[in-house]
Enzyme design. Structure first.
Site, PDB file in Angstrom:
ATOM      1  CD  GLN A   1       6.089   3.276  -1.385  1.00  0.00           C
ATOM      2  OE1 GLN A   1       5.907   4.340  -1.505  1.00  0.00           O
ATOM      3  NE2 GLN A   1       7.351   2.719  -1.876  1.00  0.00           N
ATOM      4  CB  VAL A   2       2.880  -0.812   4.015  1.00  0.00           C
ATOM      5  CG1 VAL A   2       3.104  -2.343   4.441  1.00  0.00           C
ATOM      6  CG2 VAL A   2       2.869   0.480   4.993  1.00  0.00           C
TER       7      VAL A   2
ATOM      8  CB  ALA B   1      -0.756   0.060   1.319  1.00  0.00           C
TER       9      ALA B   1
ATOM     10  CE  LYS C   1       2.261   3.987   8.675  1.00  0.00           C
ATOM     11  NZ  LYS C   1       1.271   3.819  10.016  1.00  0.00           N
TER      12      LYS C   1
ATOM     13  CG  ASP D   1      -9.262   6.463  11.036  1.00  0.00           C
ATOM     14  OD1 ASP D   1     -11.446   6.231  11.188  1.00  0.00           O
ATOM     15  OD2 ASP D   1      -8.817   6.116  10.136  1.00  0.00           O
TER      16      ASP D   1
ATOM     17  CB  ALA E   1      -0.685   6.904   3.057  1.00  0.00           C
ATOM     18  CB  SER E   2      -0.720  11.128   2.023  1.00  0.00           C
ATOM     19  OG  SER E   2      -0.434  11.536   3.154  1.00  0.00           O
TER      20      SER E   2
END
Length: 560
Positions: A143-144, A137, A158, A293, A139-140
């Site tokens: 990344q993973v 994945a 991560k 969340d 993200a901003s």
């Protein structure tokens, strides 16, 4: 001064980008009102004020969401924080903010490899026998990547994106300044408490960028569920975890959004809903430290009707007193105690100006709806939404910790009803609320609070003679002063002082330019040791003075 100048030049370019995006989406009036246009025009920046018709015709929530997406990762994160502020924004706004996806194109593995090598102190291939170069994945902020430890344990890495911190810090500086300008010059926007929102966002984002802090949060929550095998949290591998990288066990299970796979595997939806809600309620009402969340993207369902929680970048904290207030509020609703409910809400909102009678009348009517209704029969989401609407109508806002709590409650109930349409959130919460109330009234808790109060009173009494002695000494020596501060007059004086300072510096700068030009024209031999001309030195000083004036104008929002 040089560091301020360099920072101002860099931030001014970013300010131009922000203003351009706002104008493109039809918020040019906002750009003018908060002084961005004036600061940019003084810096020679050109703004194109015409917004495309297609974008200008969007509804305001959609336009703001699209603008945040265009502004980049910091503002996407800001939108996600705003989605939790149900006390400030109506459902149409928070729903739109919730659509903001924290996704970004993956970086080449070569860039990530350099970041991993810096974090580990050696090449990652020396540590992980297998490391997938394609990200799981992106993200901003990070990344993973999947990997295997030397003992065969599957893990995920991560990794923070290289160079992201300076960009985020620049955006945070601009947001802090813009929030100050909005509160000063846009009275109709003050009810949204921009400075409080930016402060909350800054703390949250800086914590989220520290991946070791996320690891500590995960471990703190995992310790509370050590004796509950049905709740799974990934183990953190601390020998490889740092601020830049988080290495944790890879969770293999059914993603929370894949309900079809849940049914195909034969898992019990009702039991999953009950266990998930029970776990989050324990975090909130018993432990006071919770995953803030708990949406389906942060959950996995495992064999044996187990639930795994991931991604602890956003966590909430509640003090013992806060947890008691939450329980007291809900019981006040059931027992028709409108005054108690109103007192708690006003305390949470930091008090209110003017007549509180209309608020009391509205809360009394609201409480009357639940008169005699058992706690288990309450519709949590509807009740909390109605309460928040009342606060919003009276321009009251919750502290950030409680706003996050309300959003978590609503998210949790939605998650439970996705799994089980008959899910009873109030029924699940009832035992925890009763435990909080009983614990607050327990003899040991009463004795502890009484002891704290007594200690505080004794300290106050013990310090009273010294305080009085100092007061009398100040009075005898004429150092006792009573200061009355008129805020508008003080602000006017500060603005006048800034304007005079800039005017004086501008005059000195102009004099330096004229004098340097004369020196260069009349006496080309005038020079300092090393061959540096007095004239050119004067021009350099004038440039510094001009930059300093520009910084001053920017810091004051270009308004004066």
């Amino acid at each position: 001064m040089w560091s301020d100048a360099v920072s101002a030049v860099r931030d001014l370019g970013r300010l131009h980008d922000i203003a351009s995006v706002l104008i493109r989406y039809g918020f040019g009036d906002l750009v003018r009102r908060i002084g961005m246009a004036g600061a940019l025009e003084r810096a020679g920046k050109v703004l194109h004020w015409r917004a495309p018709d297609e974008l200008a015709q969007l509804e305001p929530p959609a336009r703001v969401r699209r603008a945040l997406e265009d502004l980049g990762p910091t503002f996407v994160k800001l939108g996600q924080i705003l989605a939790t502020r149900v006390d400030l924004f109506s459902a149409e706004w928070t729903t739109e903010f919730s659509k903001l996806q924290d996704a970004a194109p993956a970086l080449p593995y070569a860039d990530i490899h350099a970041q991993l090598t810096e974090a580990f102190g050696e090449a990652p291939e020396n540590i992980f026998p297998r490391l997938e170069t394609s990200p799981l994945a992106a993200a901003s902020l990070a990344q993973v990547h999947r990997a295997l430890l030397a003992d065969g344990t599957p893990v995920v890495l991560k990794v923070r994106r290289p160079g992201i911190r300076p960009v985020v810090e620049a955006d945070l500086r601009l947001l802090a300044r813009l929030a100050e300008i909005i509160e000063a010059d846009a009275p109709d926007l003050r009810r949204y408490r921009p400075r409080d929102v930016v402060r909350q966002f800054t703390r949250s984002l800086r914590r989220e960028m520290d991946f070791s802090a996320e690891g500590r949060s995960a471990e703190r929550i995992a310790a509370r569920f050590a004796d509950r095998p049905e709740i799974v949290l990934p183990r953190i591998h601390w020998q490889w975890t740092s601020e830049q990288v988080n290495v944790q066990d890879c969770i293999e299970g059914i993603p929370g959004r894949n309900l079809a796979a849940v049914d195909a595997t034969g898992l019990d939806r009702k039991l999953l809903a009950c266990r998930g809600a029970n776990a989050v309620l324990q975090m909130i009402l018993k432990d006071g430290f919770f995953h803030a969340d708990p949406h389906p993207g942060n959950l996995f369902y495992l064999r044996g009707n187990r639930i795994a929680f991931i991604d602890f970048g956003m966590v909430g904290r509640l003090t013992e007193e806060r947890r008691y207030q939450v329980a007291r509020l809900l019981h006040g609703l059931v027992r028709h105690e409108a005054a108690a409910v109103a007192d708690i809400l006003i305390d949470w909102s930091g008090g209110m100006e003017g007549d509180s009678a209309p608020l009391m009348d509205e809360i009394d009517a609201f409480v009357d709806q639940y008169h005699g209704v058992p706690l288990k029969a309450l519709d949590f989401s509807a009740m909390l939404s109605d309460l928040i609407t009342i606060l919003r109508d009276h321009e009251l806002a919750l502290p950030p910790d409680l706003a996050l709590l309300v959003k978590t409650f609503i998210t949790l109930e939605g998650l439970g009803r996705q799994l089980d349409p008959e899910f009873d959130m109030a029924g699940e919460a009832s035992p925890f609320l009763e435990q909080v109330l009983i614990a607050h009234a327990a003899p040991l808790a009463l004795a502890r609070r009484g002891w704290r109060t007594l200690n505080g009173a004794l300290d106050l009494i013990a310090g009273l003679p010294q305080d009085l002695r100092q007061l009398l000494r100040a009075s005898r020596t004429g150092r006792l002063k009573v200061q009355v501060e008129v805020v508008p007059l003080k602000q006017f004086g500060e603005r006048l002082d800034r304007a005079i300072s800039r005017l004086a510096l501008s005059i000195v700068t102009a004099a330096l330019i004229i004098g340097s030009a004369i020196i260069l024209t009349v006496d080309n031999d005038a020079a300092l040791p090393g061959g540096l001309s007095f004239g050119w030195l004067g021009f350099g000083a004038a440039v510094l003075g001009g930059v300093w004036v520009l910084i001053s104008i920017w810091r004051s929002g270009g308004r004066h």
